[in-house]
Design a protein around this motif. Structure first.
Motif, mmCIF file in Angstrom:
data_model
loop_
_atom_site.group_PDB
_atom_site.id
_atom_site.type_symbol
_atom_site.label_atom_id
_atom_site.label_comp_id
_atom_site.label_asym_id
_atom_site.label_seq_id
_atom_site.Cartn_x
_atom_site.Cartn_y
_atom_site.Cartn_z
ATOM 1 N N GLU A 278 0.821 -1.211 0.000
ATOM 2 C CA GLU A 278 0.000 0.000 0.000
ATOM 3 C C GLU A 278 0.854 1.260 0.000
ATOM 4 N N ILE A 279 2.008 1.195 0.641
ATOM 5 C CA ILE A 279 2.881 2.364 0.749
ATOM 6 C C ILE A 279 3.762 2.540 -0.480
ATOM 7 N N VAL A 280 4.381 1.455 -0.965
ATOM 8 C CA VAL A 280 5.386 1.561 -2.035
ATOM 9 C C VAL A 280 4.876 1.117 -3.390
ATOM 10 N N GLY A 281 3.743 0.399 -3.447
ATOM 11 C CA GLY A 281 3.264 -0.135 -4.712
ATOM 12 C C GLY A 281 3.877 -1.487 -5.032
ATOM 13 N N THR A 282 3.297 -2.182 -6.022
ATOM 14 C CA THR A 282 3.782 -3.528 -6.354
ATOM 15 C C THR A 282 5.092 -3.521 -7.128
ATOM 16 N N THR A 283 5.410 -2.419 -7.796
ATOM 17 C CA THR A 283 6.647 -2.370 -8.578
ATOM 18 C C THR A 283 7.874 -2.528 -7.694
ATOM 19 N N SER A 284 7.881 -1.843 -6.565
ATOM 20 C CA SER A 284 9.019 -1.898 -5.645
ATOM 21 C C SER A 284 8.768 -2.827 -4.467
ATOM 22 N N LEU A 285 7.732 -3.678 -4.560
ATOM 23 C CA LEU A 285 7.366 -4.506 -3.408
ATOM 24 C C LEU A 285 8.475 -5.464 -3.009
ATOM 25 N N SER A 286 9.110 -6.103 -4.002
ATOM 26 C CA SER A 286 10.163 -7.067 -3.684
ATOM 27 C C SER A 286 11.308 -6.406 -2.923
ATOM 28 N N SER A 287 11.767 -5.249 -3.408
ATOM 29 C CA SER A 287 12.855 -4.541 -2.739
ATOM 30 C C SER A 287 12.419 -4.027 -1.371
ATOM 31 N N ALA A 288 11.189 -3.510 -1.284
ATOM 32 C CA ALA A 288 10.704 -2.981 -0.014
ATOM 33 C C ALA A 288 10.556 -4.087 1.030
ATOM 34 N N LEU A 289 10.044 -5.255 0.602
ATOM 35 C CA LEU A 289 9.944 -6.376 1.546
ATOM 36 C C LEU A 289 11.323 -6.842 1.993
ATOM 37 N N GLY A 290 12.281 -6.793 1.067
ATOM 38 C CA GLY A 290 13.646 -7.142 1.456
ATOM 39 C C GLY A 290 14.165 -6.222 2.541
ATOM 40 N N VAL A 291 13.878 -4.915 2.417
ATOM 41 C CA VAL A 291 14.308 -3.963 3.439
ATOM 42 C C VAL A 291 13.567 -4.204 4.749
ATOM 43 N N VAL A 292 12.241 -4.444 4.655
ATOM 44 C CA VAL A 292 11.439 -4.669 5.871
ATOM 45 C C VAL A 292 11.921 -5.901 6.625
ATOM 46 N N TYR A 293 12.140 -6.984 5.897
ATOM 47 C CA TYR A 293 12.605 -8.202 6.572
ATOM 48 C C TYR A 293 14.060 -8.076 7.013
ATOM 49 N N PHE A 294 14.833 -7.270 6.300
ATOM 50 C CA PHE A 294 16.195 -6.998 6.755
ATOM 51 C C PHE A 294 16.177 -6.278 8.103
ATOM 52 N N LEU A 295 15.195 -5.374 8.279
ATOM 53 C CA LEU A 295 15.090 -4.648 9.543
ATOM 54 C C LEU A 295 14.684 -5.560 10.694
ATOM 55 N N HIS A 296 14.068 -6.696 10.363
ATOM 56 C CA HIS A 296 13.761 -7.677 11.410
ATOM 57 C C HIS A 296 15.030 -8.312 11.980
ATOM 58 N N ALA A 297 16.098 -8.288 11.199
ATOM 59 C CA ALA A 297 17.280 -9.073 11.545
ATOM 60 C C ALA A 297 17.914 -8.645 12.861
ATOM 61 N N VAL A 298 18.133 -7.332 13.028
ATOM 62 C CA VAL A 298 18.814 -6.856 14.237
ATOM 63 C C VAL A 298 18.001 -7.144 15.497
ATOM 64 N N PRO A 299 16.686 -6.813 15.542
ATOM 65 C CA PRO A 299 15.914 -7.181 16.738
ATOM 66 C C PRO A 299 15.873 -8.682 16.977
ATOM 67 N N TYR A 300 15.744 -9.463 15.904
ATOM 68 C CA TYR A 300 15.727 -10.914 16.076
ATOM 69 C C TYR A 300 17.053 -11.431 16.632
ATOM 70 N N LEU A 301 18.140 -10.734 16.304
ATOM 71 C CA LEU A 301 19.449 -11.159 16.787
ATOM 72 C C LEU A 301 19.650 -10.836 18.258
#
Length: 442
Positions: free
Chosen positions: A322-345
């Motif tokens: 909804e925020i970035v659109g489907t064109t950049s969804l893959s890259s945006a999800l990569g960033v979102v899940y990347f941000l999960h990494a530090v808290p998960y660690l």
């Protein structure tokens, strides 16, 4: 990703082979997220075998989650692409598709939790991990189901095509070893990167990213410490594994029902609000957990937390799209899940350190609960500020010129003053034609 003919479509098909993509993503979440959650059952075995405290033992689970979300190794090579593919194939029924796909995490937890406990009892923790490794090899089958698709909005714009064609013509006129070669490559690369990662400058995405950090910090420790906490209050090993199964099966219900509900017309425009609502309720569940010290009380907790955990997990890709659109969804999800990494660690070891220091789980659970509540409040506050700004812009537009009305959507404004003037001229002409005799017409 499977090699083959690339499907070309002007818009997401909302079905067809998309359901096979959903099935593949469903299996991926079973083999990744469900298996990762079941490491909680190994926690006590690891702690007793290696004779380490909570903080040291928690690093095993946190490193697995961290590497998965960093998108470079292991589960990350199939988890993020599979989720992004679902967003490519669905638009109108996107929340439902994600609900079904992400429910694999709950179904896998429901089935694997008691099975893993039996495997540990029969083959020790070493044999159980070996069997799980063989099960995870089914990810190869999931990859074979992924068929790339090209949407209309994925095509490059005419301006970008013109730039690239111009640069290619210049490239042909010069030697391969000239400095123009580097210039052409750098120009095309910069254009591509600027278009693909432009969402990083969007204020809405920045707020979402910050809230994800706090949400991920609060979410991770429960799947590490639920079984040890249940054992500490007198619950048996089988009953503790049963709590994980309940958490998993209710997670499925949350995935599918919340995805279906938020696709309805009455809630379609409130998916963002539903997401922050689910995150906030999970935080409240955390705050109540230290008071629940028996199996009959822990079962309702597992049901409530599991449902809203499945709910917000389903809506993460939807809100991102909804925020970035489907064109950049893959890259945006990569960033979102990347941000999960530090808290998960860091969150499981920090929670373990609090348990070692205080001698109880209360401080660890309270910190996680307040973290998730803050994430929800931050998103709500950001949305409220955005609506206030829109209201203020509309009010100022009407005050400045009653005939000039502006509808603002981000940085784009549409004016209807010229259309109103055109209608006024038509009205005057019509009035003259009625009142003026034919012989007096010029």
């Amino acid at each position: 990703m499977a090699k083959g003919t690339r499907v070309r479509s002007t818009s997401p098909p909302d079905g067809g082979w998309g359901w096979m993509i959903v099935a593949g993503c469903f299996l991926v979440t079973i083999c990744t997220r469900a298996v990762t959650r079941c490491i909680s059952i190994f926690f006590v075995e690891f702690q007793s075998y290696f004779t380490q405290d909570y903080a040291q033992t928690a690093w095993i689970h946190s490193i697995v989650d961290c590497v998965t979300m960093l998108c470079g190794l292991g589960f990350a090579l199939c988890y993020s692409p599979a989720i992004a593919m679902v967003g490519k194939y669905f638009s109108r029924r996107k929340a439902l598709a994600y609900g079904i796909a992400m429910s694999g995490s709950g179904i896998g937890t429901f089935i694997l939790a008691p099975v893993v406990q039996l495997l540990i009892e029969q083959f020790s923790w070493r044999g159980a991990l070996l069997i799980l490794g063989g099960f995870v090899l089914n990810l190869c089958v999931c990859g074979a189901l992924m068929r790339p698709i090209t949407l209309k909005e994925d095509q490059t714009t005419p301006e970008q095509n013109h730039v690239c064609r111009t640069e290619k013509q210049d490239f042909k006129r010069v030697s391969l070893c000239s400095t123009w070669t580097k210039k052409w490559g750098q120009t095309c690369l910069c254009c591509s990167l600027q278009q693909e990662y432009s969402f990083l400058l969007m204020s809405d995405f920045v707020v979402l990213a910050i809230s994800v950090l706090f949400m991920a910090y609060g979410c991770s420790p429960l799947f590490v410490y639920l079984v040890p906490y249940a054992l500490s209050v007198g619950v048996s090993h089988q009953q503790a594994a049963f709590l994980m199964s309940i958490l998993g099966v209710i997670d499925i219900v949350g995935n599918i029902t919340f995805g279906w509900l938020t696709d309805r017309r009455c809630l379609k425009n409130y998916q963002y609000v539903c997401y922050l609502f689910a995150v906030g309720l999970d935080g409240l569940c955390y705050l109540c957990l230290p008071m629940l010290q028996s199996l009959p009380l822990l079962v309702p907790f597992s049901c409530t937390f599991g449902y809203f955990d499945g709910a917000y997990v389903t809506l993460i890709p939807v809100v991102t799209a909804e925020i970035v659109g489907t064109t950049s969804l893959s890259s945006a999800l990569g960033v979102v899940y990347f941000l999960h990494a530090v808290p998960y660690l860091v969150s499981p070891p920090i929670a373990g350190w609090l348990v070692d220091t205080t001698g109880s789980y209360t401080a660890a659970f309270l910190l996680c609960g307040f973290s998730m509540i803050f994430s929800s409040v931050l998103l709500g506050f950001a949305r409220l500020v955005k609506k206030m700004k829109k209201t203020q812009l509309r009010f100022l537009a009407k005050e400045s010129d009653p005939k000039l009305q502006l509808w603002t959507n981000g940085s784009v404004a549409y004016s209807v003053a010229r259309e109103l003037d055109h209608k006024d001229e038509q009205s005057v002409a019509l009035a003259l034609s009625v009142t003026t005799p034919h012989d007096q017409w010029p």
